[in-house]
Design an enzyme around this catalytic site. Structure first.
Site, PDB file in Angstrom:
ATOM      1  N   ARG A   1      -7.935   9.910  -8.371  1.00  0.00           N
ATOM      2  CA  ARG A   1      -6.840   9.391  -7.548  1.00  0.00           C
ATOM      3  C   ARG A   1      -5.514   9.995  -7.984  1.00  0.00           C
ATOM      4  O   ARG A   1      -5.260  10.139  -9.176  1.00  0.00           O
ATOM      5  CB  ARG A   1      -6.770   7.871  -7.689  1.00  0.00           C
ATOM      6  CG  ARG A   1      -5.616   7.240  -6.931  1.00  0.00           C
ATOM      7  CD  ARG A   1      -5.669   5.740  -6.996  1.00  0.00           C
ATOM      8  NE  ARG A   1      -5.388   5.210  -8.334  1.00  0.00           N
ATOM      9  CZ  ARG A   1      -4.175   5.134  -8.876  1.00  0.00           C
ATOM     10  NH1 ARG A   1      -3.119   5.577  -8.218  1.00  0.00           N
ATOM     11  NH2 ARG A   1      -4.015   4.614 -10.084  1.00  0.00           N
TER      12      ARG A   1
ATOM     13  N   GLY B   1      -5.661  -7.647  -0.023  1.00  0.00           N
ATOM     14  CA  GLY B   1      -6.016  -8.953   0.531  1.00  0.00           C
ATOM     15  C   GLY B   1      -4.853  -9.599   1.254  1.00  0.00           C
ATOM     16  O   GLY B   1      -5.017 -10.166   2.349  1.00  0.00           O
TER      17      GLY B   1
ATOM     18  N   ARG C   1      -3.811  14.020 -14.117  1.00  0.00           N
ATOM     19  CA  ARG C   1      -4.236  12.965 -15.030  1.00  0.00           C
ATOM     20  C   ARG C   1      -5.530  13.274 -15.765  1.00  0.00           C
ATOM     21  O   ARG C   1      -5.624  13.081 -16.969  1.00  0.00           O
ATOM     22  CB  ARG C   1      -4.418  11.660 -14.247  1.00  0.00           C
ATOM     23  CG  ARG C   1      -3.093  11.040 -13.910  1.00  0.00           C
ATOM     24  CD  ARG C   1      -3.273   9.725 -13.215  1.00  0.00           C
ATOM     25  NE  ARG C   1      -1.939   9.176 -12.945  1.00  0.00           N
ATOM     26  CZ  ARG C   1      -1.724   8.050 -12.286  1.00  0.00           C
ATOM     27  NH1 ARG C   1      -2.735   7.351 -11.817  1.00  0.00           N
ATOM     28  NH2 ARG C   1      -0.501   7.618 -12.095  1.00  0.00           N
TER      29      ARG C   1
ATOM     30  N   GLY D   1      -4.540  -9.614  -3.955  1.00  0.00           N
ATOM     31  CA  GLY D   1      -3.667  -8.499  -4.329  1.00  0.00           C
ATOM     32  C   GLY D   1      -3.087  -7.868  -3.073  1.00  0.00           C
ATOM     33  O   GLY D   1      -3.084  -8.476  -2.003  1.00  0.00           O
TER      34      GLY D   1
ATOM     35  N   SER E   1      -2.508   4.680  -4.765  1.00  0.00           N
ATOM     36  CA  SER E   1      -3.320   3.464  -4.693  1.00  0.00           C
ATOM     37  C   SER E   1      -2.588   2.349  -3.964  1.00  0.00           C
ATOM     38  O   SER E   1      -3.185   1.607  -3.186  1.00  0.00           O
ATOM     39  CB  SER E   1      -3.712   2.997  -6.093  1.00  0.00           C
ATOM     40  OG  SER E   1      -2.569   2.796  -6.877  1.00  0.00           O
TER      41      SER E   1
END
Lengths: 262, 276, 649
Positions: free
Chosen positions: C414, C15, C298, C12, C419
């Site tokens: 978060r 990586g 959220r 992803g 992210s």
């Protein structure tokens, strides 16, 4: 890399394919238009058609070279490569029944039909080769080489009296015309002239109109020629053609020729 | 759209193959109907209870999937004769189109590993062939990229949505399966890539080449990409059937890319002829 | 000369960022992934990526404020130096991604456009349509392909990481993995192994995560002795589209562009939503949070939607819990321009046009803030020390973790669009540290002396794999066990948590874990056997599931995504000014006591029997001292006032 094992065809695939696309339009497409238009002139006036034939034949000994260089070789190249292209694809209109996909299939089908038709047509009218021994020994006995340039309309017309022959000609002409009209459209994409879906849609309408007009011309040529060869008109036309021949011989435009056989 | 009369269950016909080189066979399963099902949930149901319609217990069907929202491209297969993603294939719609039965097949242009799982390495190899990347100097801090107009962004964006799913290749009548069996068991990567490199690139790679050739940085290596497009198996193989654009789940203007590539290679050829 | 090699597990954003940077540094790198890396879960990210930019700077924004928003939004549970370094890198990362060809939306003049996301006052979020994650991943995928064709990166796609290989000293010397097609099991010697394997959403059955997000790789590292931190912090996204196979994300930007959340005041009103008159609609977020309206953070939006369906019984659908997310009042062309991508997803998967009919949405498990415990080295200026081999290394030497599978950056909650930044940042930042780690080694895992270690690791995994295939039939079905696990975890450890339910869930999960160990396979062949691969992943979900439950049970407080009503601190209700002040003082004292006890990282390690035991570690709050997180709380003003009085020195 393994350069030596790659075939000539593979190495030059791009140029060869582009040449294939180009030959389809120039000279073959252009020739088809002229050919059908000239032949259609028979409707209006037999003499006009005969004049055009004289014009073509005024090249004399050069004619075979011109024919081979501008017509036969390009058609052979276009046709043989066309067969290779055809073998490299696999149509799937069953699962993907889209208009363009049908046209892809039709382009290949009409190409094949047109190619076979042209082979037969050239034999039927011209016998393929001009060698005397071939014409007399092989082509004529097999029903080929029926066209006589100094009796253009009458001999061509006579050759088209059979209904099956006419039908085959009609199929051949329509296939050739579709192949050219649709090929014009795909060539524009291949060469990158029309790129957006909108432009392609517009041009497709134009190509379709072009195809319909050319099909009309081709059909007129076929039936005009057939009419010229009918028994009731045949004698009259031969008379016109004979007179034209004699005048030209007198003027020294042409030499008396063995080809003038009736 | 769904009709009011929903079936209690429906039949799923799957073309199965145990391994490469093995014969394929059809197996039929009956799946109880639920609302909001897609083909993935159908396959999950079969995996949890792999029993055929004639009562045989069989191995669960193998298939690929990941994101399940049609952005990763993994679950591409042939559903009711048409290539698409299993996740976005809704059962209600499939049954409305063809009542009573759903048919699943693996993609036919790629070698089958097992059942619905195929080997799509060739698709990624095509991206290497056309050098589908920007050759930037390094990953250090050199400030922002080149400024771009909204129009440029809007032209590039649809092309960047390509998820390498392979729909355009499966539907393309000019894209043929590459047979690697002549190399036997241990095909090396080199042999395989050489075979791929002789075969048709496909619409996705042509479109990616045009994406990068349109980028201000990518332009610097445009000639290399055009050379790749003109090599064996390049853009010339395209037969203009235009199925690619019709089946693309992301509605990428693939045929526009192809035509633009046609134009670029035309100009490139002329330039090369006169400039060298 | 020995040849050293880094093995990155996971393709992803994190990586791929790490591998391309390592390749640039001249390090031989392998990238192992379950799927072709282009199909990784990062493609699902929609909204955008945060960073301070020239425009927000002119409004007074700064890296410091981005740090502040991130730690405030995360309820101060994250170590601050890594966050500081990350937000400092933000502008550079966006610039780099821009140079890599990411088609960020543009302003008419040609600059990158930005939108606003939750938890901040600034338009920090750069975006590429509604598919920002996909675009970022593809840009990195392209660079990795470039290095691959140059021979610097080797792709190991279609392999499942089975576990790290540790030598006698407990140092990681590589990994064992299994090919998903051929089922071959073999060792991959590597001098550094980096886990970038993402989240663990599948532990909750259905989530917004991809099928590869089982958490099994992280679990296998934990089973080899790695520590797992803050596992109980699981973000539940307020708006997802319920589906039979997956809960698909409906981006926060739908509310950002004016979407309104409501339910009919009459429970399960049978009328079509558009026929329900305005006065019979309950816009509960707008009514309960007049200031923030539909754009509350959220965790709060999630709890309210959950509450309205579960406790108030006002779900719009009698068969499943959901509420309306309504965009139908916004003109069609505006919707298509701004939200086209996500609306098409809804339309495609629900068969309903959200421009005409309100969407039905419900919260779904979305992100794991916790993950593998990793170290860091603080710099003098409060950020991270450059090129330190400690940073992002787990407690197992030579084993690193980056991206969603580590626990840094997001604390207890978060912020949207952070992210993507943390994934790319951790990938890029870790590379020089890994290079210096390699430099400190005197040998290579590919040396012949490690052959026996490799062989025995391979043999162990092969043996346990063979055992699976020889299992008797007739035992439990792994797919049904997974279903049960998902139900237990979703009801006990998501939006609202009660100690009683968690305790029950632990028992059930323990029992389920035992059953899972004994389940049977329906496929016992040794070719592309997805049944055995899934079953092994399922088995490995249990240690993490237990760590999540134990962590949640122990943490008797409310913090970010972790909400226990029993330990909630209600707002100030009194109208009397003096009483209000007194209550606020009391509130602040309680708050400080709570922080003293619970402002700590939960660290789970597995004991000999594979059961988690918990420990706690101080959080580095040296840059921004914790303060109450007061979004929407009744009496927030007075609490803030008192808090400022108490801390004004």
């Amino acid at each position: 890399m393994n350069q030596p094992t790659v075939s000539f065809l593979a190495r030059h695939e791009f140029l060869i394919r582009r040449l294939h696309s180009l030959t389809g339009i120039v000279p073959i497409g252009v020739f088809l238009c002229i050919h059908l238009a000239v032949n259609a002139s028979v409707i209006e006036d037999v003499t006009a058609f005969q004049k055009a034939v004289y014009q073509i034949h005024s090249l004399g000994g050069l004619l075979p070279f011109v024919e081979w260089a501008l017509i036969f070789l390009p058609i052979l190249f276009h046709g043989i490569l066309g067969v290779l292209i055809l073998l490299g694809g696999s149509s799937n209109t069953g699962d993907y029944p889209y208009a363009e996909n049908y046209r892809y299939l039709l382009q290949r089908a009409t190409g094949l039909i047109a190619g076979l038709f042209i082979l037969w047509h050239v034999f039927h009218m011209h016998g393929w080769f001009h060698f005397r021994w071939w014409i007399d020994g092989i082509a004529a006995p097999l029903g080929g080489a029926l066209f006589r340039p100094f009796h253009a309309a009458s001999t061509a017309g006579a050759a088209l009296q059979n209904g099956y022959v006419t039908t085959l000609y009609l199929i051949g002409i329509l296939a050739s015309v579709f192949h050219l009209a649709n090929g014009l459209w795909t060539a524009g994409i291949t060469w990158g002239i029309w790129t957006s879906p909108n432009a392609q849609k517009k041009i497709w309408r134009f190509c379709a109109a072009f195809g319909i007009i050319l099909a009309a011309i081709g059909t007129s040529a076929l039936f005009g020629m057939r009419h010229a060869g009918k028994s009731e008109t045949f004698e009259t036309i031969q008379g016109i053609e004979n007179r034209m021949y004699e005048i030209r011989v007198e003027l020294g435009d042409i030499r008396s020729s063995e080809d003038k056989r009736s | 759209m769904t009709t009011s009369g929903k079936p209690a269950s429906f039949e799923v016909r799957i073309l199965r193959q145990d391994a490469p080189g093995e014969p394929s066979r059809w197996e039929r399963f009956r799946v109880p109907y639920e609302t909001d099902m897609n083909v993935i949930s159908v396959l999950q149901k079969i995996a949890a209870n792999p029993r055929t319609i004639d009562g045989r217990d069989v191995a669960p069907v193998a298939w690929e999937s990941n994101c399940l929202e049609e952005v990763c491209g993994a679950c591409t297969m042939v559903i009711n004769g048409r290539v698409r993603q299993a996740c976005s294939a809704l059962v209600d719609q499939l049954l409305a189109d063809r009542p009573g039965e759903i048919e699943l097949r693996p993609m036919s242009k790629f070698p089958v590993y097992r059942d619905l799982v195929v080997d799509r390495q060739r698709l990624f190899r095509s991206l290497v062939r056309v050098r589908a990347w920007l050759p930037i100097d390094d990953y250090s801090d050199r400030g922002p990229g080149p400024r771009q107009s909204q129009a440029e962004q809007e032209q590039a964006y649809p092309l960047t949505e390509c998820m390498s799913c392979g729909c355009c290749l499966e539907a393309c009548p000019q894209f043929q399966k590459v047979d690697l069996s002549e190399y036997g068991e241990g095909t090396s990567d080199e042999q395989r890539n050489a075979a791929f490199d002789r075969s048709f690139l496909g619409a996705h790679a042509i479109s990616q080449a045009m994406l990068f050739n349109g980028h201000p940085i990518g332009k610097t290596s445009a000639a290399e990409r055009l050379d790749a497009l003109m090599a064996e198996g390049g853009i010339q193989v395209c037969g203009n059937a235009q199925n690619c654009v019709a089946v693309c789940p992301k509605e990428i203007p693939l045929t526009t890319s192809i035509a633009r590539a046609g134009r670029a290679t035309t100009i490139h050829t002329i330039k090369k002829f006169f400039d060298h | 000369m020995f040849q050293q090699r880094v093995l990155i597990v996971g393709g992803g954003l994190a990586g791929l960022a790490a591998s391309m940077k390592l390749a640039e540094l001249g390090v031989q790198t392998s990238v192992m992934s379950l799927t072709p890396v282009k199909r990784s879960h990062s493609v699902c990210a929609q909204g955008g990526i945060n960073s301070v930019n020239e425009l927000t700077r002119q409004e007074g924004d700064s890296e410091w404020l981005h740090l502040d928003d991130t730690v405030y939004g995360g309820d101060f549970l994250q170590h601050q130096p890594p966050v500081k370094e990350m937000v400092d890198w933000g502008p550079r990362i966006i610039d780099l991604m821009d140079r890599l060809g990411v088609p960020f939306n543009r302003t008419p003049e040609g600059f990158r456009d930005q939108r606003r996301f939750g938890g901040t006052l600034h338009k920090r979020t750069a975006f590429a349509g509604a598919t920002t994650g996909q675009q970022l991943l593809y840009a990195l995928d392209e660079q990795v392909r470039r290095w691959q064709s140059a021979g610097r990166i080797a792709m190991v796609e279609g392999w499942d990481f089975l576990g790290p290989i540790l030598d006698d000293q407990g140092r990681c010397r590589g990994a064992v993995a299994q090919n998903l097609i051929t089922m071959e099991i073999r060792p991959f010697p590597a001098d550094v192994v980096v886990l970038a394997t993402g989240g663990c959403g599948l532990i909750f059955g259905r989530s917004t995560m991809s099928m590869a997000s089982t958490g099994s790789a992280a679990s296998r590292a934990v089973q080899a002795g790695a520590r797992y931190a803050n596992g109980e912090f699981i973000q539940v996204h307020p708006t997802a589209i319920p589906g039979a196979d997956k809960l698909r994300l409906m981006s926060e930007s739908a509310r950002g562009e004016g979407g309104r959340v409501w339910v009919p005041r009459t429970p399960q009103d049978p009328r079509p939503p558009r026929d329900i008159p305005e006065n019979e609609r309950y816009y509960f977020l707008e009514e309960r949070y007049p200031t923030y309206g539909n754009l509350v953070p959220r965790d709060i939006a999630t709890r309210e939607i959950f509450d309205i369906c579960v406790n108030d019984g006002l779900s719009v659908d009698p068969e499943k819990p959901c509420v309306y997310l309504d965009l139908t009042h916004i003109p069609r062309d505006e919707l298509d321009r701004k939200l086209g991508g996500i609306l098409r997803i809804y339309e495609k998967f629900q068969g309903v046009d959200p421009r005409e009919v309100p969407m039905k949405i419900f919260p779904a498990v979305h992100y794991s803030m916790g993950g593998l415990w990793v170290d860091y080295e603080r710099s003098a200026s409060g950020g991270l020390a450059k090129g330190s081999p400690k940073t992002h290394q787990t407690n197992i030497p030579g084993l690193y973790a980056i991206g969603e599978c580590d626990y840094h950056y997001h604390g207890a909650n978060r912020l949207g669009a952070n992210s993507l930044l943390s994934c790319i940042f951790s990938g890029l930042f870790v590379a020089p540290g890994i290079q210096s780690m390699l430099g400190s080694l005197s040998d290579s895992a590919s040396d012949a002396k490690y052959d026996p270690l490799m062989q025995s690791a391979q043999a162990d995994h092969q043996k346990s794999h063979d055992k699976w295939l020889q299992r008797d039939i007739g035992g439990d079905n792994p797919y049904l066990i997974h279903l049960e696990l998902g139900q237990i975890m979703t009801s006990a450890a998501t939006v609202v948590r009660h100690n009683r339910t968690i305790t029950e869930a632990i028992e059930k999960v323990n029992e389920l874990a035992e059953r899972a160990k004994k389940c049977s396979l329906s496929d016992r062949g040794n070719w592309t056997n997805q049944n055995v691969i899934f079953t092994k992943a399922l088995i490995d979900m249990f240690p993490l599931a237990k760590a999540i439950l134990h962590g949640a049970l122990a943490r008797d407080e409310c913090r970010g995504a972790h909400y226990k009503p029993e330990f909630d601190m209600p707002g100030i209700e009194s109208d009397d000014p003096a009483e209000r002040h007194r209550q606020a003082e009391e509130w602040c004292t309680k708050f400080e006591e709570k922080n003293k006890k619970w402002l700590k990282t939960t660290i789970a390690v597995l004991d000999g029997k594979g059961e988690p035991s918990l420990g706690y570690e101080e959080v580095d709050i040296s840059l921004i001292p914790p303060r109450p997180r007061l979004y929407g709380l009744v009496g927030a003003e007075i609490i803030e006032e008192v808090w400022k009085e108490q801390h004004a020195h």
